[in-house]
Motif scaffolding. Structure first.
Motif, short mmCIF file in Angstrom:
data_model
loop_
_atom_site.label_atom_id
_atom_site.label_comp_id
_atom_site.label_asym_id
_atom_site.label_seq_id
_atom_site.Cartn_x
_atom_site.Cartn_y
_atom_site.Cartn_z
N SER A 12 68.15 29.94 50.39
CA SER A 12 66.70 29.88 49.99
C SER A 12 66.97 28.97 48.51
O SER A 12 67.78 28.64 48.13
N HIS A 13 65.66 28.51 48.17
CA HIS A 13 65.73 27.94 46.92
C HIS A 13 66.45 28.84 45.68
O HIS A 13 67.02 28.23 44.82
N GLU A 14 66.16 30.09 45.71
CA GLU A 14 66.88 30.69 44.80
C GLU A 14 68.41 30.70 44.92
O GLU A 14 69.31 30.99 43.84
N GLY A 15 68.82 30.87 46.19
CA GLY A 15 70.21 30.99 46.54
C GLY A 15 70.95 29.55 46.08
O GLY A 15 72.31 29.39 45.88
N VAL A 16 70.27 28.56 46.06
CA VAL A 16 70.86 27.05 45.62
C VAL A 16 71.44 27.17 44.48
O VAL A 16 72.59 26.64 43.96
N ASN A 17 70.70 28.05 43.36
CA ASN A 17 70.89 28.10 41.85
C ASN A 17 71.62 29.47 41.39
O ASN A 17 71.74 29.67 40.53
N ASP A 18 72.00 30.08 42.47
CA ASP A 18 72.67 31.40 42.36
C ASP A 18 74.13 31.37 41.97
O ASP A 18 74.85 30.45 42.53
N SER A 19 74.50 31.60 40.87
CA SER A 19 75.70 31.87 40.23
C SER A 19 76.82 32.65 41.08
O SER A 19 77.98 32.28 40.83
N PHE A 20 76.32 33.53 41.62
CA PHE A 20 77.20 34.63 42.42
C PHE A 20 77.79 33.47 43.58
O PHE A 20 79.07 33.62 43.91
N ILE A 21 76.89 32.85 44.17
CA ILE A 21 77.44 31.99 45.48
C ILE A 21 78.19 31.01 45.16
O ILE A 21 79.36 30.68 45.36
N ASP A 22 77.92 30.39 43.82
CA ASP A 22 78.77 29.54 43.03
C ASP A 22 80.23 30.01 42.76
O ASP A 22 81.36 29.66 43.27
N ALA A 23 80.20 31.26 42.36
CA ALA A 23 81.68 32.07 41.90
C ALA A 23 82.42 32.25 43.34
O ALA A 23 83.66 32.09 43.37
N LEU A 24 81.65 32.65 44.17
CA LEU A 24 82.27 32.84 45.60
C LEU A 24 82.66 31.74 46.26
O LEU A 24 84.01 31.46 46.62
N MET A 25 82.03 30.61 46.25
CA MET A 25 82.51 29.29 46.68
C MET A 25 83.96 28.82 45.82
O MET A 25 84.73 28.30 46.17
#
Length: 122
Positions: free
Chosen positions: A74-87
């Motif tokens: 989702s648009h919010e997911g693209v800029n989510d720092s949690f997902i970036d940290a996970l990656m």
């Protein structure tokens, strides 16, 4: 005759002093040249390292954005720092088999949390 010998000796000593001074200047110049060359090499090495870092960071960001688009966050997911940290965490693992195992463990944990949250709402 004694004066001629004395003048000749003074001339020889003067030539020796001039030659010694020229050698000293030549050595100092060579040292300065070497120091300048070493400084330039160090600067070039640091510059090349910085350029590689920027190139790697750009490549990583591009890959990450392409991945996020591919999995249709989702648009919010693209800029989510949690997902970036996970990656970032997954990128630090040694190989793909460890990444796959980590992904399955993350899924298990997230499913467990989701189940607990749903059970708490009932």
């Amino acid at each position: 005759r004694g004066t001629d010998d004395k003048l000749a000796q003074e001339e020889i000593e003067r030539d020796k002093r001039i030659k010694a001074e020229q050698e000293r200047i030549k050595l100092e110049s060579a040292k300065k040249e070497q120091t300048a060359q070493e400084s330039k090499q160090e600067y070039d090495r640091l510059f090349n390292d910085a350029m590689k870092y920027v190139e790697n960071a750009t490549t990583s960001i591009t890959k990450r954005m392409a991945f996020k688009e591919r999995i249709r966050l989702s648009h919010e997911g693209v800029n989510d720092s949690f997902i970036d940290a996970l990656m970032d965490y997954l990128d630090e693992l040694d190989d793909d088999s460890r990444r796959i195992e980590a992904c399955y463990n993350i899924i298990k944990v997230c499913k467990g949390i989701a189940n607990d949250l749903q059970a708490g709402r009932k």
